[in-house]
Scaffold this motif. Structure first.
Motif, PDB file in Angstrom:
ATOM      1  N   CYS A  33     -13.775  -0.999   9.270  1.00 38.33           N
ATOM      2  CA  CYS A  33     -12.398  -1.071   8.769  1.00 38.33           C
ATOM      3  C   CYS A  33     -11.933  -2.430   9.712  1.00 38.33           C
ATOM      4  O   CYS A  33     -12.846  -2.626  10.618  1.00 38.33           O
ATOM      5  CB  CYS A  33     -11.318  -0.025   9.321  1.00 38.33           C
ATOM      6  SG  CYS A  33     -11.501   1.595   8.492  1.00 38.33           S
ATOM      7  N   LYS A  81      -5.182  -6.408  -0.081  1.00 41.78           N
ATOM      8  CA  LYS A  81      -4.216  -5.760  -0.234  1.00 41.78           C
ATOM      9  C   LYS A  81      -4.654  -4.134   0.336  1.00 41.78           C
ATOM     10  O   LYS A  81      -5.648  -3.769  -0.356  1.00 41.78           O
ATOM     11  CB  LYS A  81      -3.622  -5.332  -1.690  1.00 41.78           C
ATOM     12  CG  LYS A  81      -2.561  -4.239  -1.940  1.00 41.78           C
ATOM     13  CD  LYS A  81      -2.116  -4.248  -3.400  1.00 41.78           C
ATOM     14  CE  LYS A  81      -1.180  -3.065  -3.628  1.00 41.78           C
ATOM     15  NZ  LYS A  81      -1.952  -1.708  -3.648  1.00 41.78           N
ATOM     16  N   SER A  82      -4.134  -3.326   1.401  1.00 42.17           N
ATOM     17  CA  SER A  82      -4.594  -2.462   1.579  1.00 42.17           C
ATOM     18  C   SER A  82      -3.498  -1.185   1.659  1.00 42.17           C
ATOM     19  O   SER A  82      -2.479  -1.597   1.745  1.00 42.17           O
ATOM     20  CB  SER A  82      -5.294  -2.788   3.038  1.00 42.17           C
ATOM     21  OG  SER A  82      -4.265  -2.824   4.028  1.00 42.17           O
ATOM     22  N   THR A  83      -4.084   0.025   1.664  1.00 36.79           N
ATOM     23  CA  THR A  83      -3.219   1.041   1.858  1.00 36.79           C
ATOM     24  C   THR A  83      -2.812   1.407   3.249  1.00 36.79           C
ATOM     25  O   THR A  83      -1.612   2.202   3.181  1.00 36.79           O
ATOM     26  CB  THR A  83      -3.814   2.463   0.961  1.00 36.79           C
ATOM     27  OG1 THR A  83      -5.065   2.752   1.850  1.00 36.79           O
ATOM     28  CG2 THR A  83      -4.100   2.127  -0.450  1.00 36.79           C
ATOM     29  N   THR A  87      -7.899  -2.590   6.372  1.00 34.61           N
ATOM     30  CA  THR A  87      -8.621  -2.270   5.077  1.00 34.61           C
ATOM     31  C   THR A  87      -9.794  -1.860   5.606  1.00 34.61           C
ATOM     32  O   THR A  87     -10.582  -2.169   6.421  1.00 34.61           O
ATOM     33  CB  THR A  87      -9.050  -4.013   4.577  1.00 34.61           C
ATOM     34  OG1 THR A  87      -7.607  -4.439   4.111  1.00 34.61           O
ATOM     35  CG2 THR A  87      -9.935  -3.809   3.456  1.00 34.61           C
ATOM     36  N   ASP A  93      -8.145  -0.305  -1.852  1.00 28.58           N
ATOM     37  CA  ASP A  93      -7.992  -1.526  -1.132  1.00 28.58           C
ATOM     38  C   ASP A  93      -8.543  -2.704  -2.027  1.00 28.58           C
ATOM     39  O   ASP A  93      -9.608  -2.562  -2.715  1.00 28.58           O
ATOM     40  CB  ASP A  93      -8.635  -1.526   0.148  1.00 28.58           C
ATOM     41  CG  ASP A  93      -8.034  -0.756   1.337  1.00 28.58           C
ATOM     42  OD1 ASP A  93      -6.887  -0.189   1.090  1.00 28.58           O
ATOM     43  OD2 ASP A  93      -8.667  -0.337   2.186  1.00 28.58           O
TER      44      ASP A  93
END
Length: 135
Positions: A33, A81-83, A87, A93
């Motif tokens: 990550c 864009k990540s949750t 990321t 993602d």
């Protein structure tokens, strides 16, 4: 979308991420990550892979996408864009280019030598492709 509008969107998105409460890290510590706000650079290796440095050039990650993202290597700006606030190797993602949304399939932590090898292999392949095209 102009560069100014992209930068404003990226800044707004970054503030959104910073203002959200910090979510507990996943139990699986082997997942690679990186924090979106710490990205210091990136280099596309074709239309389906890129190396992302986060938080510095000494921390490269190989990001592999599910789908091809045409012209990825020509993009000036990418929006991640990540949750979560970071990321990960997570199917939710995504990376947004000017043209389309690209889903992240996998993220692999690299060391500097591995990143250098991948970059050199990519450059060698581009040279080979160019030679074949001119013949």
């Amino acid at each position: 979308m102009t560069n100014c509008a992209r930068i404003k969107a990226l800044i707004s998105f970054s503030f959104f991420l910073l203002l959200n409460p910090i979510i507990a890290e996943e139990e699986n510590s082997e997942k690679a990550c990186f924090r979106v706000g710490d990205i210091s650079g990136w280099l596309a290796l074709g239309d389906q892979r890129l190396i992302v440095w986060s938080p510095s050039k000494s921390h490269p990650f190989l990001v592999t996408l599910f789908n091809r993202c045409p012209n990825l290597r020509f993009e000036d700006t990418l929006i991640f864009k990540s949750t979560l606030w970071r990321t990960c190797s997570n199917y939710n993602d995504q990376i947004y280019t000017e043209v389309m949304r690209c889903s992240i399939k996998n993220i692999q932590a690299l060391d500097k030598d591995q990143a250098d090898i991948l970059i050199q292999e990519y450059r060698n392949q581009k040279i080979q492709d160019h030679k074949e095209d001119t013949n």
